[in-house]
Scaffold this active site. Structure first.
Site, PDB file in Angstrom:
ATOM      1  N   ASP A 157      -7.720  30.101  21.317  1.00  0.00           N
ATOM      2  CA  ASP A 157      -7.024  30.699  20.172  1.00  0.00           C
ATOM      3  C   ASP A 157      -7.296  29.838  18.942  1.00  0.00           C
ATOM      4  OD1 ASP A 157      -5.947  32.744  21.687  1.00  0.00           O
ATOM      5  OD2 ASP A 157      -4.080  31.665  22.101  1.00  0.00           O
ATOM      6  N   ASP A 171      -6.901  39.121  20.945  1.00  0.00           N
ATOM      7  CA  ASP A 171      -5.487  39.477  20.832  1.00  0.00           C
ATOM      8  C   ASP A 171      -5.279  40.508  19.723  1.00  0.00           C
ATOM      9  OD1 ASP A 171      -4.892  37.596  22.803  1.00  0.00           O
ATOM     10  OD2 ASP A 171      -4.512  36.007  21.345  1.00  0.00           O
TER      11      ASP A 171
END
Length: 198
Positions: A157, A171
């Site tokens: 991330d 995401d």
């Protein structure tokens, strides 16, 4: 003559053992979806999925090579920065103790989308499912190939808005696809292209 034969139900050509004569793939038939149009929607689904997957994959490769173990990069002052984080949980860092379960869920989502693709005649649904598929594949790739091990890998991330969880492009694709599916469902549009009124 051919028109008269069509009206009274006589075939234009001799019968071939009761076999139904072939018709062009994009000829409209009441109660059926044209085959040609359905194939085009499947192509849209996989094209969107591929683009979403590649954007996610390439962005993660750049983050691992250039940003991991370095100071975060401020993009919009304190509002948005890029910061490399390894996330063993689900989207937005939820449930880090259940990495294997999230891997199974992601794989299941991919299988369900592949099955839905056979009945797909709606362009908006093709885009929505493509986003879901690309996002699921992006994070599943991390789960399989990144440390600490197969099906237990931590997702990369790096998008870090102020006062919010860190996430990635996969995401984002999943969330956008999910929102689009909710909108299509409220509007009564089904994946097969039909519209129903509740």
């Amino acid at each position: 003559m051919a028109e008269a034969e069509r009206i009274i139900g006589m075939p234009d050509t001799p019968e071939t053992g009761g076999a139904e004569p072939e018709r062009p793939s994009d000829e409209a038939v009441p109660g059926e979806q044209p085959v040609g149009r359905g194939k085009r929607k499947i192509a849209v689904l996989f094209t969107v999925a591929l683009v979403a997957y590649l954007f996610d994959l390439i962005s993660k490769m750049i983050v691992v090579a250039k940003l991991e173990h370095h100071e975060p990069i401020e993009v919009v002052g304190d509002l948005l920065r890029f910061e490399a984080i390894r996330n063993a949980g689900a989207a937005f860092g939820i449930g880090e103790a259940f990495t294997v379960i999230f891997t199974v869920i992601a794989a299941s989502v991919i299988v369900v989308i592949a099955r839905l693709a056979r009945k797909l005649y709606s362009l908006p649904w093709a885009i929505a499912l493509g986003l879901l598929l690309g996002g699921a594949l992006g994070n599943l790739t991390d789960r399989i190939f990144r440390s600490p091990g197969v099906f237990k890998g931590a997702v990369v991330d790096f998008i870090a808005p102020a006062n919010f969880a860190v996430f990635n492009l996969a995401d984002s694709a999943i969330v956008c696809g999910g929102i689009l599916i909710v909108i299509l469902s409220f509007r009564g549009l089904d994946p097969d292209g039909t519209v129903h009124k509740d």
